[in-house]
Design an enzyme around this catalytic site. Structure first.
Site, PDB file in Angstrom:
ATOM      1  N   SER A 135       0.807  -1.117   0.224  1.00  0.00           N
ATOM      2  CA  SER A 135       0.465  -0.162   0.147  1.00  0.00           C
ATOM      3  C   SER A 135       0.960   1.139   0.062  1.00  0.00           C
ATOM      4  CB  SER A 135      -0.684  -0.364   1.195  1.00  0.00           C
ATOM      5  OG  SER A 135      -1.695   1.083   0.845  1.00  0.00           O
ATOM      6  N   ASP A 176      -2.408   6.302  -3.561  1.00  0.00           N
ATOM      7  CA  ASP A 176      -1.484   6.038  -2.566  1.00  0.00           C
ATOM      8  C   ASP A 176      -0.994   5.241  -3.508  1.00  0.00           C
ATOM      9  OD1 ASP A 176      -3.466   3.917  -1.820  1.00  0.00           O
ATOM     10  OD2 ASP A 176      -2.661   3.455  -0.385  1.00  0.00           O
ATOM     11  N   ASP A 205      -1.563   1.482  -3.977  1.00  0.00           N
ATOM     12  CA  ASP A 205      -2.392   0.043  -4.323  1.00  0.00           C
ATOM     13  C   ASP A 205      -3.543   1.424  -4.137  1.00  0.00           C
ATOM     14  OD1 ASP A 205      -3.019   0.880  -1.783  1.00  0.00           O
ATOM     15  OD2 ASP A 205      -3.508  -1.268  -1.511  1.00  0.00           O
ATOM     16  N   ASP A 239      -6.312   2.209  -3.192  1.00  0.00           N
ATOM     17  CA  ASP A 239      -7.362   2.004  -2.237  1.00  0.00           C
ATOM     18  C   ASP A 239      -7.151   3.462  -1.081  1.00  0.00           C
ATOM     19  OD1 ASP A 239      -5.514   2.038  -0.289  1.00  0.00           O
ATOM     20  OD2 ASP A 239      -6.407  -0.038   1.009  1.00  0.00           O
TER      21      ASP A 239
END
EC number: 5.4.2.10
Length: 445
Positions: free
Chosen positions: A102, A241, A243, A245
């Site tokens: 992430s 960010d 990834d 999410d």
């Protein structure tokens, strides 16, 4: 939470090359997951990743383990976490696996699972996988081994899904948007979504090289985005960010708009359109200003533990549709099953277009309380700082001083050896002093 050995609040995460993020561990994890998931009858798994260089190594290890257990893997290539959740649903796969850490630096990575409906795996399934990890790897008969394939145009499928969450009668024509993709998984997705909906797009953080993910870009560091919005005289900026999410936004004046403010805008617009079902879920970290602003609108508000999985659990418990963390995880259950930065950003853009209002003006109905967060690193095994008498005494003293005009929250990070000290109140200088006073007590443990 149960006492699980490997799974944390957001899957398994760590430094690449150190246990558990090693090729041999991840191979066995793939096998163990395959053994557990195969009990449900399906033989198909979706695997996506962000842009970290270690993703190549880890997806190969996962695929080998799954194949040994008799499950086939379909690769998406670099793809946002919510895209993997979406593709898992649409392909009716038994599970989706995301290789990502992430918002962490490139040298970390992690493994996160989605179930067939695109939600995070239940605790009991993670526990069953951990139980299988204690066994020796076996291999199914050769005729039953899993295969590997690539999903054709995974990016295009997800782009169309995102566009479908934006009202058909609206367009982004005339809006100038700077989008920061954190050199992460949305680099080939978010700019195209915005352009195809009519916006003029300036893209930054869209040149991943395997080691620059989240490096001075993205939702965790919006300084580059703020500067570019001002230089370009853009209407707003959107930061995702690594990834995809999380989403943080920047208004035309360069002011940061966080997850609390984004949820406020979306919830208020839902209320105006008669589409809001129930209330909104925040977390223990959500700003008091959000709670008060929603209360003024007559929108119920509940707090969950920190972590998007707990926000989702609270939403399901109450039957509500919108939840968020101030870090930018925004869950809109009428659109998707997990935090989706692009989809959440599009709902804010829809509110701007429909109301002919700037992002700055949409935020004006919510007054943010000063909230100071201090992270204190501690050594695991040296005693629990949260149970220390001196820490408790200082915390109680601060709480007594703030009364009902502020809050104190101490919690452990779910992914790192950190104590997070949060103090919130009306006076920024006062809450800053209080936060550092408590942090000093934690450091002294």
């Amino acid at each position: 939470m149960s006492n699980r050995k490997y799974f944390g609040t957001d899957g398994i995460r760590g430094r690449v090359g150190n246990a558990p993020i090693t090729p041999d561990f991840v191979l066995k994890l793939g096998w163990a997951a395959g053994k557990v998931l195969a009990r449900h009858g399906s033989r198909k798994i979706i695997i996506g990743k962000d842009t970290r260089i270690s993703g190549y190594m880890l997806e190969s290890a996962l695929e080998a383990g799954l194949a040994a257990a008799g499950l086939s893997a379909s690769f998406t290539g670099p793809m946002p976490t919510p895209a993997v959740a979406y593709l898992t649903r649409t392909f009716r796969a038994e599970a989706g696996i995301v290789i990502s850490a992430s918002h962490n630096p490139f040298y970390d990575n992690g493994i996160k699972f989605f179930s067939i409906d695109g939600t995070k795996l239940p605790d009991d399934v993670e526990e069953a996988i951990e139980a299988e990890m204690e066994k020796e790897i076996t291999c199914v008969d050769s005729a039953e081994l899993g295969k590997a394939s690539r999903i054709v145009d995974a990016a295009g499928r997800y782009i169309e899904f995102c566009k479908g969450t934006f009202p058909n009668e609206l367009s982004l024509n005339g809006l100038k948007v700077v989008v920061d993709c954190a050199n992460g998984a949305t680099y080939h997705i978010a700019p195209n979504v915005l352009r195809e909906l009519g916006a003029t797009v300036i893209a930054i953080g869209c040149e991943p090289n395997g080691v620059n993910i989240n490096e001075e870009v993205g939702a965790t560091d919006v300084r580059a985005l703020q500067a570019r919005v001002l230089v370009e005289k853009a209407d707003l900026g959107i930061a995702l960010d690594g990834d995809g999410d999380r989403v943080i936004m920047v208004d035309h004046e360069g002011n940061k708009v966080d997850g609390d403010q984004i949820m406020y805008i979306i919830a208020r617009e839902g209320l105006r359109q008669g589409q809001l079902r129930g209330g909104a879920v925040g977390t223990l970290m959500s700003n008091m200003g959000l709670e008060l602003a929603l209360k003024q609108l007559g929108i119920p508000f509940a707090r969950a533990k920190v972590g998007d999985r707990y926000v989702l659990e609270k939403l399901q418990e109450k039957g509500w549709r919108i939840g968020a963390e101030n870090s930018g995880h925004v869950i809109l259950l009428d659109k998707t099953t997990t935090g989706d930065g692009i989809v959440a950003g599009l709902q804010v853009l829809a509110a701007m277009v429909r109301n002919h209002m700037s992002l700055h003006d949409l935020c004006s109905g919510m007054k943010m309380f000063p909230q100071i967060l201090v992270n204190v690193r501690y050594t695991a095994g040296s005693g629990d700082p949260l149970e220390n008498d001196a820490v408790k005494a200082v915390t109680a003293d601060v709480e007594a001083t703030l009364g009902n005009r502020g809050r104190v929250l101490l919690r452990k990070s779910g992914t790192e050896p950190l104590i997070r000290v949060m103090v919130e109140g009306e006076d920024e200088a006062q809450v800053t002093a209080f936060a550092h006073r408590i942090a000093d007590a934690v450091k002294a443990v």
